[in-house]
Design a protein around this motif. Sequence first.
Motif, mmCIF file in Angstrom:
data_model
loop_
_atom_site.group_PDB
_atom_site.id
_atom_site.type_symbol
_atom_site.label_atom_id
_atom_site.label_comp_id
_atom_site.label_asym_id
_atom_site.label_seq_id
_atom_site.Cartn_x
_atom_site.Cartn_y
_atom_site.Cartn_z
ATOM 1 N N PRO A 286 -7.900 3.299 -3.918
ATOM 2 C CA PRO A 286 -7.026 3.317 -2.743
ATOM 3 C C PRO A 286 -6.398 4.685 -2.472
ATOM 4 O O PRO A 286 -6.224 5.078 -1.312
ATOM 5 C CB PRO A 286 -5.961 2.262 -3.074
ATOM 6 N N SER A 287 -6.046 5.421 -3.535
ATOM 7 C CA SER A 287 -5.474 6.753 -3.361
ATOM 8 C C SER A 287 -6.481 7.717 -2.739
ATOM 9 O O SER A 287 -6.119 8.609 -1.969
ATOM 10 C CB SER A 287 -4.997 7.312 -4.704
ATOM 11 N N ARG B 250 -3.564 0.975 10.997
ATOM 12 C CA ARG B 250 -2.447 0.465 10.188
ATOM 13 C C ARG B 250 -1.737 -0.687 10.912
ATOM 14 O O ARG B 250 -1.414 -1.714 10.300
ATOM 15 C CB ARG B 250 -1.464 1.605 9.893
ATOM 16 N N ALA C 119 -6.747 6.817 0.899
ATOM 17 C CA ALA C 119 -5.547 7.258 1.609
ATOM 18 C C ALA C 119 -5.582 8.748 1.918
ATOM 19 O O ALA C 119 -4.954 9.210 2.882
ATOM 20 C CB ALA C 119 -4.313 6.922 0.785
ATOM 21 N N TYR D 219 0.837 -1.199 0.000
ATOM 22 C CA TYR D 219 0.000 0.000 0.000
ATOM 23 C C TYR D 219 0.871 1.247 0.000
ATOM 24 O O TYR D 219 1.150 1.848 1.040
ATOM 25 C CB TYR D 219 -0.956 -0.035 1.191
ATOM 26 N N GLN D 220 1.316 1.610 -1.200
ATOM 27 C CA GLN D 220 2.247 2.721 -1.371
ATOM 28 C C GLN D 220 1.687 3.812 -2.283
ATOM 29 O O GLN D 220 2.427 4.708 -2.690
ATOM 30 C CB GLN D 220 3.569 2.191 -1.949
ATOM 31 N N ASP D 221 0.403 3.753 -2.610
ATOM 32 C CA ASP D 221 -0.171 4.763 -3.492
ATOM 33 C C ASP D 221 -0.124 6.135 -2.833
ATOM 34 O O ASP D 221 -0.369 6.281 -1.624
ATOM 35 C CB ASP D 221 -1.628 4.426 -3.831
ATOM 36 N N THR D 222 0.178 7.137 -3.629
ATOM 37 C CA THR D 222 0.196 8.510 -3.131
ATOM 38 C C THR D 222 -1.238 9.000 -2.944
ATOM 39 O O THR D 222 -2.065 8.854 -3.847
ATOM 40 C CB THR D 222 0.924 9.441 -4.125
ATOM 41 N N PRO D 223 -1.551 9.574 -1.781
ATOM 42 C CA PRO D 223 -2.911 10.107 -1.583
ATOM 43 C C PRO D 223 -3.265 11.114 -2.671
ATOM 44 O O PRO D 223 -2.435 11.945 -3.067
ATOM 45 C CB PRO D 223 -2.829 10.772 -0.204
ATOM 46 N N TYR E 205 -3.571 2.212 5.012
ATOM 47 C CA TYR E 205 -3.050 3.560 4.759
ATOM 48 C C TYR E 205 -3.134 4.455 5.991
ATOM 49 O O TYR E 205 -2.867 5.653 5.911
ATOM 50 C CB TYR E 205 -3.804 4.203 3.594
ATOM 51 N N GLU F 73 -7.853 -1.854 2.933
ATOM 52 C CA GLU F 73 -6.969 -0.923 2.232
ATOM 53 C C GLU F 73 -6.890 0.413 2.953
ATOM 54 O O GLU F 73 -5.799 0.966 3.153
ATOM 55 C CB GLU F 73 -7.449 -0.711 0.800
#
Length: 369
Positions: free
Chosen positions: A260-261, A344, A264, A176-180, A289, A285
């Motif tokens: 997901p973004s 988290r 987040a 879970y590394q998507d940028t908000p 985040y 998800e």
Amino acid sequence: MTSDNPDRPLRVLCLTDSCDLPESELFIGLKRAGVELDVMCNPNGKHYPRLAEASVVVGDIALKNRFDKAGTAAIRAQLQQKNYDIIHAFNPRALACGLRASRSMSLKVVAYRGIIGNISYLNPESWMTFLHPRVSKIVSVAHAIEDYLAGLAFLGLRIAPEKLTTIYKGHDLNWYQDTPIERSTLEVPNDAFMVCCTGRDVPRKGFDVLIEAVGQLPKALNVHLVLVGKVDQNEKLRAQVAALPHPERVHFTGFRTDAPSIAAASDVFVLPSTEREGLPRAVIEAMAYGVPAIVTNVGGMPELVQNGINGYVVPPKDSSAIASAIEALATDRNRQQAMGRAARARIGEDFSSEKTVSETLALYKTLQS
């Protein structure tokens, strides 16, 4: 089960469709743990290249239904190539075809169940899948689903308790590394308290209850609700929003591939389902985040969200309870942030992919004896 060599690795054939990331990593993790594991799955799946790279795919199948003759024949052909110990089927179509393909073969059959409902002793299709006498184990994704299965009964018929178990679907925080997302692209002010809800446009998701809850919030509270999914096409919900004191604070995004973004970038994620939930991926998800969740006491969601620790669990169809929970977080940012950190940690510690692999491996080993 065959035992031509008790010292050899377990041989498992997994049958699935377009598997998600947790399922794909389960297969790879089991192979790394020493299981001689093969997968037959849909080549059009998003994670198929990852499985192919890990050399676990032995056949491409895209089962059309529970009576897919070509798919059943392909499964049987694979079973005849290797002396498998276990078939692990991850959806009803795969289970029905796997049972038919393995007829007269000495092996164990493990089934996966991710939702509550749609199984009945009066339904012939249930006897082709989860109620089939050759099913050795049913792995539920939540204890609530296991309890549902244990409660099924008809004229003294029940699923034997030893057939039922629960293994949570595993995750890895590194996934879970998507940028908000930039809130401005959603027309949400940066200083607003952003509530996110993602789901399919079906009544049991409770979007109407959530919209009603937003209407009950104090007008001075700058709360914006973002609804992600095809609910933008629901005219009844749009009319309900139009009648709110601040309809401009509710945003319909339509279907998005970057859900997901959006989660987040939120301050809280809400899933107001009224019935039939397992362990919703959207909630997991969001929590991964660092976003606290407000969920209803439906299905497995209370097993995921710990009330007052990493979010709130409220009664279904109770808009006032949802409104109170949103207000509690919107008026106390320290609480919101602490619950986000706990959310988290909850996913990282209690719903890890490593734990799912070890518990699944332990289950397989119980079937060896």
